[in-house]
Design a protein around this motif. Sequence first.
Motif, PDB file in Angstrom:
ATOM      1  N   GLN A  50       0.832  -1.203   0.000  1.00  0.00           N
ATOM      2  CA  GLN A  50       0.000   0.000   0.000  1.00  0.00           C
ATOM      3  C   GLN A  50       0.870   1.257   0.000  1.00  0.00           C
ATOM      4  OE1 GLN A  50      -2.462  -0.727   3.472  1.00  0.00           O
ATOM      5  NE2 GLN A  50      -4.216  -1.199   2.163  1.00  0.00           N
ATOM      6  N   TRP A  51       1.893   1.274   0.829  1.00  0.00           N
ATOM      7  CA  TRP A  51       2.775   2.438   0.873  1.00  0.00           C
ATOM      8  C   TRP A  51       3.509   2.630  -0.456  1.00  0.00           C
ATOM      9  CZ3 TRP A  51       2.430   6.384   3.827  1.00  0.00           C
ATOM     10  CH2 TRP A  51       1.908   6.263   5.096  1.00  0.00           C
ATOM     11  N   ALA A  79      -2.199   7.676   2.444  1.00  0.00           N
ATOM     12  CA  ALA A  79      -1.910   7.542   3.869  1.00  0.00           C
ATOM     13  C   ALA A  79      -3.186   7.336   4.683  1.00  0.00           C
ATOM     14  CB  ALA A  79      -1.174   8.784   4.366  1.00  0.00           C
ATOM     15  N   ALA A  82      -3.345   3.616   4.320  1.00  0.00           N
ATOM     16  CA  ALA A  82      -2.181   2.839   4.740  1.00  0.00           C
ATOM     17  C   ALA A  82      -1.862   2.980   6.231  1.00  0.00           C
ATOM     18  CB  ALA A  82      -0.966   3.224   3.896  1.00  0.00           C
TER      19      ALA A  82
END
Length: 168
Positions: A50-51, A79, A82
């Motif tokens: 995800q990041w 973010a 995440a």
Amino acid sequence: MTPVQSTPSNWADQEDGAQESDFKPLTREEAQQWRTGQPVLSLWRVVLAQWLVGLAAATVGGLLWQSASLAWSVLYGAAAVAIPSALMAYGLTSSAMSRVWGLHANAAFAGFLLWEGVKILLAVVMLAAAPWVVPSLNWFGLLVGLVLVLKVYWFGYFIQANRSKVNG
């Protein structure tokens, strides 16, 4: 005239809801062999993916449109998914509560529900705070970052499903 309904003869001897079972418990060796053939997808790998997707989307969006505010908006949208996912992964795998709750199935399920609720609440708070956190927020960029990172779950699911098919 009413139609006559016949029931199969083997049903007459069974209680309501009782069924013949073809279930055969696995031996210890069979269970271990089955477990080794099942792929494991770590929660932390999903969070890392995800990041990486969020950073890549922010970089590409910022470079293509040459807009820092768009890049920050995409990154903040990523973010908003995440960070809560990382908190949930920590809660389910690394916290002291996870070790205690892991001993009982009902407690583990309750722990999952608790951390899922924390994750959703944190994501909503982060999205609500977005106009104050990101100067000159681009709502479309925020939405793109959010959706792309949410789709990482599906990507991980399809990888897991394909590995299961390959392993039998």
